[in-house]
Design an enzyme around this catalytic site. Structure first.
Site, PDB file in Angstrom:
ATOM      1  N   GLU A 166      36.738  24.413  44.393  1.00  0.00           N
ATOM      2  CA  GLU A 166      36.815  24.438  42.928  1.00  0.00           C
ATOM      3  C   GLU A 166      38.237  24.662  42.419  1.00  0.00           C
ATOM      4  O   GLU A 166      38.503  25.651  41.712  1.00  0.00           O
ATOM      5  CB  GLU A 166      35.898  25.527  42.374  1.00  0.00           C
ATOM      6  CG  GLU A 166      34.441  25.335  42.717  1.00  0.00           C
ATOM      7  CD  GLU A 166      33.504  26.300  41.967  1.00  0.00           C
ATOM      8  OE1 GLU A 166      34.009  27.229  41.323  1.00  0.00           O
ATOM      9  OE2 GLU A 166      32.292  26.095  42.028  1.00  0.00           O
ATOM     10  N   GLU A 365      27.561  23.925  47.012  1.00  0.00           N
ATOM     11  CA  GLU A 365      27.058  25.159  46.384  1.00  0.00           C
ATOM     12  C   GLU A 365      26.055  24.765  45.314  1.00  0.00           C
ATOM     13  O   GLU A 365      26.284  23.825  44.551  1.00  0.00           O
ATOM     14  CB  GLU A 365      28.159  25.972  45.676  1.00  0.00           C
ATOM     15  CG  GLU A 365      29.065  26.751  46.572  1.00  0.00           C
ATOM     16  CD  GLU A 365      30.113  27.564  45.805  1.00  0.00           C
ATOM     17  OE1 GLU A 365      29.855  28.017  44.664  1.00  0.00           O
ATOM     18  OE2 GLU A 365      31.202  27.748  46.375  1.00  0.00           O
TER      19      GLU A 365
HETATM   20  C1  BGP Z   1      31.420  29.394  42.282  1.00  0.00           C
HETATM   21  C2  BGP Z   1      32.343  29.955  43.328  1.00  0.00           C
HETATM   22  C3  BGP Z   1      31.730  30.990  44.216  1.00  0.00           C
HETATM   23  C4  BGP Z   1      30.709  31.887  43.548  1.00  0.00           C
HETATM   24  C5  BGP Z   1      29.806  31.139  42.593  1.00  0.00           C
HETATM   25  C6  BGP Z   1      28.909  32.029  41.739  1.00  0.00           C
HETATM   26  O1  BGP Z   1      32.171  28.962  41.196  1.00  0.00           O
HETATM   27  O2  BGP Z   1      32.857  28.936  44.168  1.00  0.00           O
HETATM   28  O3  BGP Z   1      32.776  31.677  44.823  1.00  0.00           O
HETATM   29  O4  BGP Z   1      31.306  32.995  43.014  1.00  0.00           O
HETATM   30  O5  BGP Z   1      30.531  30.301  41.728  1.00  0.00           O
HETATM   31  O6  BGP Z   1      29.528  32.418  40.552  1.00  0.00           O
HETATM   32  P1  BGP Z   1      29.414  33.861  39.940  1.00  0.00           P
HETATM   33  O7  BGP Z   1      29.531  34.795  41.081  1.00  0.00           O
HETATM   34  O8  BGP Z   1      30.530  34.009  38.988  1.00  0.00           O
HETATM   35  O9  BGP Z   1      28.087  33.957  39.265  1.00  0.00           O
END
Ligand code: BGP
Length: 463
Positions: A166, A365
């Site tokens: 990202e 993800e």
């Molecule tokens: C994505 C990232 C992850 C993880 C996920 C969940 O953007 O790549 O590292 O953190 O989001 O987001 P959050 O923990 O802010 O809810």
């Protein structure tokens, strides 16, 4: 009826070094370590990355638990700030080498394919202090040096490499919307950083090719958030087109086609924020595109024409061209505040098929962050997260449709295997197939973990 996925499909999950390992025996500090050390109150409940989910110490047991949830693959990241001793000379820290070798070997021993990412928001803070981090062309070269070291040390065993996770989030968090250290508001720097992240990915790919590995491939992980316009009106459609350029195409087009979208370049130039680039570097971007793509998808991006005229005064922001739009009646994850729209995974699949060479890709993800999950815990301590099962099921169902129509998707990785630390949200939202009591580090498979195992074993979902 079972919806069957292609043979050899990767059922897995993703985490990152800074979010799982803990800072044990780490010589250097990354930007998040530093931010926590200097402003702990910026983190939910003041919980920082020091212990995270203790993966540094418990990786063997953790991988065994993951195995019990059916995973045949796992994405982790190598922390630049753990592996490298001297960032200029690119000498290594012996404990970093030992640790990542041990983790990769353990995964392979347990039949879990390692997917290795090189940068997950975790720039060493020393490189920010000295050079301004990704603002600097020199840091691009240092990153390529770090990548080279990783290929050299672990390339004999790793089949899937990724340069960044990202990269847009680095641009927006650090330089525009102030959710990552150093929380600047600087459009010109933001755009330069976007360019350098693209360039560093291409140059790392170039370096990777020099190794001539026969068994491995390299890609990048992008948060592709499809844009949906609020209406068919000309103004809303224009807003959606520009949002799409900034949020998706700024990284997607160079990664796959080797060039930046013309309209984006024109807009940035017109606004006086366009990056400085050289012919040589643009040629490197053109020549070194990815072998595959990782797509992180959480929620759609709905937009409408902006309420405030784009040329009104104020700091330059890309969202001067579009406002967010909340669709009435939308399905929501109210804990995270994100819309749930599984259909977008189908749209992503078809977009890649039709417009991006039908390149091999995987969902790198996807997941549902829920707070206070203890309230769903049964008397045996198992979190009964039916909502997560439904969420995954619905997304897989739409993904399946895209694959049936010819999209070249080879895997689905959930965020995340074990509840892990997450940037300034710390442990607020839990995403795992496995829960983690952060006071004791006792980890317990959730209902979704048992369900996911069945899906992986059947290589499919029930209707
Ligand atoms: C994505 C990232 C992850 C993880 C996920 C969940 O953007 O790549 O590292 O953190 O989001 O987001 P959050 O923990 O802010 O809810």
């Amino acid at each position: 009826m079972t919806k069957q996925f292609p043979n050899g499909f990767y059922w897995g999950a993703a985490t990152s070094g800074p979010q799982a390992e803990g800072r044990f025996n780490k010589k250097h500090t990354n930007v998040f370590d530093y931010w926590y050390d200097t402003e702990p109150e910026a983190f939910y409940n003041q919980v920082g990355p020091n212990t995270a989910s203790n993966f540094y110490n418990s990786y063997k047991e953790d991988i065994q638990l993951m195995k019990q949830t059916g995973l045949n693959s796992l994405r982790i990241s190598i922390q630049w700030s753990r592996l490298i001793d001297d960032f200029e000379k690119n000498t290594v820290e012996p404990d970093g080498v030992r640790y990542y070798n041990a983790v990769i070997d353990e995964m392979l021993d347990q039949g879990i394919e390692p997917f290795i990412n090189l940068h997950h928001f975790d720039l060493p803070v020393a490189l920010y202090d000295k050079y301004g981090g990704w603002e600097s062309r020199h840091v691009v070269d240092l990153f390529v040096g770090f990548a080279e070291k990783c290929f050299e040390l672990f390339g004999d065993r790793v089949k899937y490499w990724m340069t960044h996770n990202e990269p847009l989030v680095v641009v927006e968090g650090q330089y525009l919307y102030r959710f990552h250290y150093p929380k600047l508001v600087d459009g010109k720097k933001a755009v330069q950083v976007a360019y350098h992240l693209n360039l560093s990915s291409a140059l790392a790919i170039k370096k990777f090719k020099e190794f001539n590995f026969e068994h491995s491939q390299i890609g990048v992980v992008l948060n592709l958030t499809p844009t949906y316009a609020a209406s068919d009106s000309k103004a809303d459609q224009k807003a959606a087109r520009i949002a799409e350029l900034w949020n998706n195409k700024m990284f997607l087009e160079p990664a796959i086609h080797g060039y930046f979208p013309e309209e984006l370049v024109e807009i940035l130039e017109g606004d006086g924020v366009l990056w400085n680039a050289t012919e040589e570097d643009l040629a490197a971007i053109a020549e070194n595109t990815v072998d595959f793509l990782g797509v992180n998808f959480y929620h759609p991006n709905r937009v409408k024409a902006p309420d405030i005229a784009p040329n009104s005064v104020g700091a330059w922001m890309p969202n001067r061209y579009y406002d967010g739009y909340q669709m009435p009646g939308r399905r929501m994850n109210v804990d995270r505040g994100w819309e749930i729209y599984p259909q977008a995974l189908y749209d992503i699949a078809i977009n890649i098929k039709d417009n991006y060479k039908n390149i091999p890709w995987f969902v790198s993800e996807n997941g549902m962050g829920v707070s206070n999950e203890e309230k769903f815990m049964n008397s045996e301590g198992v979190v009964e997260d039916q909502y997560r099962i439904d969420f995954i099921h619905d997304h897989l169902s739409c993904l399946h449709q895209g694959i049936e129509e010819g999209s070249n998707c080879f895997g689905y990785h959930l965020w995340t295997p074990i509840d892990c630390w997450s940037w300034s949200n710390a442990y607020k939202n839990r995403y795992g197939l496995i829960s983690n009591d952060i006071r004791t580090q006792i980890k317990t498979i959730k209902k979704s973990g048992y369900w996911f195992k069945k899906v992986a074993e059947k290589n499919g979902i029930e209707d």
